[in-house]
Design a protein around this motif. Structure first.
Motif, PDB file in Angstrom:
ATOM      1  N   ASN A  78       0.827  -1.210   0.000  1.00  0.00           N
ATOM      2  CA  ASN A  78       0.000   0.000   0.000  1.00  0.00           C
ATOM      3  C   ASN A  78       0.861   1.259   0.000  1.00  0.00           C
ATOM      4  N   THR A  79       1.926   1.239   0.775  1.00  0.00           N
ATOM      5  CA  THR A  79       2.826   2.390   0.826  1.00  0.00           C
ATOM      6  C   THR A  79       3.512   2.591  -0.525  1.00  0.00           C
ATOM      7  N   ALA A  80       3.936   1.505  -1.144  1.00  0.00           N
ATOM      8  CA  ALA A  80       4.590   1.601  -2.449  1.00  0.00           C
ATOM      9  C   ALA A  80       3.639   2.162  -3.497  1.00  0.00           C
ATOM     10  N   ILE A  81       2.382   1.754  -3.435  1.00  0.00           N
ATOM     11  CA  ILE A  81       1.384   2.265  -4.387  1.00  0.00           C
ATOM     12  C   ILE A  81       1.235   3.776  -4.230  1.00  0.00           C
ATOM     13  N   VAL A  82       1.052   4.215  -2.996  1.00  0.00           N
ATOM     14  CA  VAL A  82       0.843   5.643  -2.739  1.00  0.00           C
ATOM     15  C   VAL A  82       2.066   6.462  -3.128  1.00  0.00           C
ATOM     16  N   LEU A  83       3.237   6.006  -2.770  1.00  0.00           N
ATOM     17  CA  LEU A  83       4.454   6.749  -3.100  1.00  0.00           C
ATOM     18  C   LEU A  83       4.675   6.811  -4.611  1.00  0.00           C
ATOM     19  N   SER A  84       4.259   5.773  -5.326  1.00  0.00           N
ATOM     20  CA  SER A  84       4.358   5.799  -6.787  1.00  0.00           C
ATOM     21  C   SER A  84       3.487   6.902  -7.371  1.00  0.00           C
ATOM     22  N   VAL A  85       2.330   7.096  -6.772  1.00  0.00           N
ATOM     23  CA  VAL A  85       1.415   8.130  -7.275  1.00  0.00           C
ATOM     24  C   VAL A  85       1.855   9.514  -6.798  1.00  0.00           C
ATOM     25  N   GLY A  91       4.790  10.594  -9.489  1.00  0.00           N
ATOM     26  CA  GLY A  91       3.900  11.221 -10.452  1.00  0.00           C
ATOM     27  C   GLY A  91       3.159  10.240 -11.348  1.00  0.00           C
ATOM     28  N   MET A  92       3.065   8.999 -10.922  1.00  0.00           N
ATOM     29  CA  MET A  92       2.356   7.984 -11.695  1.00  0.00           C
ATOM     30  C   MET A  92       0.854   8.225 -11.595  1.00  0.00           C
ATOM     31  N   SER A  93       0.110   7.955 -12.650  1.00  0.00           N
ATOM     32  CA  SER A  93      -1.346   8.106 -12.582  1.00  0.00           C
ATOM     33  C   SER A  93      -1.939   6.933 -11.812  1.00  0.00           C
ATOM     34  N   THR A  94      -3.173   7.099 -11.355  1.00  0.00           N
ATOM     35  CA  THR A  94      -3.814   6.016 -10.605  1.00  0.00           C
ATOM     36  C   THR A  94      -3.973   4.766 -11.461  1.00  0.00           C
ATOM     37  N   SER A  95      -4.285   4.936 -12.742  1.00  0.00           N
ATOM     38  CA  SER A  95      -4.456   3.758 -13.598  1.00  0.00           C
ATOM     39  C   SER A  95      -3.115   3.067 -13.865  1.00  0.00           C
ATOM     40  N   GLU A  96      -2.040   3.846 -13.985  1.00  0.00           N
ATOM     41  CA  GLU A  96      -0.709   3.241 -14.159  1.00  0.00           C
ATOM     42  C   GLU A  96      -0.295   2.468 -12.913  1.00  0.00           C
ATOM     43  N   ALA A  97      -0.525   3.065 -11.765  1.00  0.00           N
ATOM     44  CA  ALA A  97      -0.185   2.390 -10.509  1.00  0.00           C
ATOM     45  C   ALA A  97      -1.029   1.133 -10.329  1.00  0.00           C
ATOM     46  N   ALA A  98      -2.284   1.206 -10.707  1.00  0.00           N
ATOM     47  CA  ALA A  98      -3.162   0.036 -10.587  1.00  0.00           C
ATOM     48  C   ALA A  98      -2.664  -1.112 -11.449  1.00  0.00           C
ATOM     49  N   GLN A  99      -2.256  -0.809 -12.660  1.00  0.00           N
ATOM     50  CA  GLN A  99      -1.731  -1.856 -13.540  1.00  0.00           C
ATOM     51  C   GLN A  99      -0.419  -2.416 -13.018  1.00  0.00           C
ATOM     52  N   HIS A 132      -1.223  -4.482  -9.818  1.00  0.00           N
ATOM     53  CA  HIS A 132      -2.308  -5.463  -9.980  1.00  0.00           C
ATOM     54  C   HIS A 132      -3.443  -5.246  -8.984  1.00  0.00           C
ATOM     55  N   VAL A 133      -3.870  -4.008  -8.888  1.00  0.00           N
ATOM     56  CA  VAL A 133      -5.031  -3.637  -8.067  1.00  0.00           C
ATOM     57  C   VAL A 133      -5.951  -2.775  -8.922  1.00  0.00           C
ATOM     58  N   SER A 134      -7.122  -2.463  -8.405  1.00  0.00           N
ATOM     59  CA  SER A 134      -8.056  -1.624  -9.154  1.00  0.00           C
ATOM     60  C   SER A 134      -7.692  -0.149  -9.009  1.00  0.00           C
ATOM     61  N   PRO A 135      -8.029   0.655 -10.009  1.00  0.00           N
ATOM     62  CA  PRO A 135      -7.782   2.093  -9.886  1.00  0.00           C
ATOM     63  C   PRO A 135      -8.515   2.709  -8.688  1.00  0.00           C
ATOM     64  N   ARG A 136      -9.682   2.189  -8.382  1.00  0.00           N
ATOM     65  CA  ARG A 136     -10.433   2.698  -7.224  1.00  0.00           C
ATOM     66  C   ARG A 136      -9.656   2.461  -5.930  1.00  0.00           C
ATOM     67  N   TRP A 137      -9.019   1.298  -5.795  1.00  0.00           N
ATOM     68  CA  TRP A 137      -8.250   1.015  -4.590  1.00  0.00           C
ATOM     69  C   TRP A 137      -7.082   2.001  -4.461  1.00  0.00           C
ATOM     70  N   VAL A 138      -6.448   2.346  -5.591  1.00  0.00           N
ATOM     71  CA  VAL A 138      -5.361   3.329  -5.572  1.00  0.00           C
ATOM     72  C   VAL A 138      -5.904   4.673  -5.091  1.00  0.00           C
ATOM     73  N   GLN A 139      -7.064   5.071  -5.571  1.00  0.00           N
ATOM     74  CA  GLN A 139      -7.670   6.337  -5.140  1.00  0.00           C
ATOM     75  C   GLN A 139      -7.960   6.328  -3.642  1.00  0.00           C
ATOM     76  N   ILE A 140      -8.472   5.208  -3.151  1.00  0.00           N
ATOM     77  CA  ILE A 140      -8.776   5.085  -1.720  1.00  0.00           C
ATOM     78  C   ILE A 140      -7.492   5.213  -0.897  1.00  0.00           C
ATOM     79  N   LEU A 141      -6.437   4.540  -1.331  1.00  0.00           N
ATOM     80  CA  LEU A 141      -5.168   4.599  -0.593  1.00  0.00           C
ATOM     81  C   LEU A 141      -4.582   6.008  -0.588  1.00  0.00           C
ATOM     82  N   VAL A 142      -4.644   6.687  -1.713  1.00  0.00           N
ATOM     83  CA  VAL A 142      -4.118   8.056  -1.785  1.00  0.00           C
ATOM     84  C   VAL A 142      -4.925   8.973  -0.857  1.00  0.00           C
TER      85      VAL A 142
END
Length: 97
Positions: free
Chosen positions: A4-11, A15-23, A26-36
């Protein structure tokens, strides 16, 4: 570092987009938004997984049913037979006229 921390720091930092981080993770873009959103509200500590269970004082006791007021006097088998278990037991009893 947790996933989760790696996902957030990537965004946030990379400067990674939520859809790039999701791909990438291997999580959903919505989960990335929730974590951010959690990170922005509470920092890194807010990203730790928490229990989804309710605290014991908020859960109904096992084997009990919610009390509902009735027009009859509560019986021994009624969940409202003990006033301490249900605040509606006093209002459920008929009043003498």
């Amino acid at each position: 570092m947790s996933k989760n921390t790696a996902i957030v720091l990537s965004v946030i930092e990379a400067g990674m987009s939520t859809s790039e981080a999701a791909q990438k993770f291997h999580v959903s873009p919505r989960w990335v938004q929730i974590l951010v959103a959690r990170y922005r509200k509470g920092g890194v500590e807010a990203l730790d997984p928490g229990s989804r269970r309710r605290p014991p004082w908020e859960e109904p006791a096992r084997g009990t049913t919610p009390c509902a007021p009735t027009e009859s006097t509560p019986t021994a088998k009624s969940p409202c037979a003990t006033p301490a278990r249900c605040a509606t037991s006093a209002s459920a009893a008929p009043t003498p006229d």
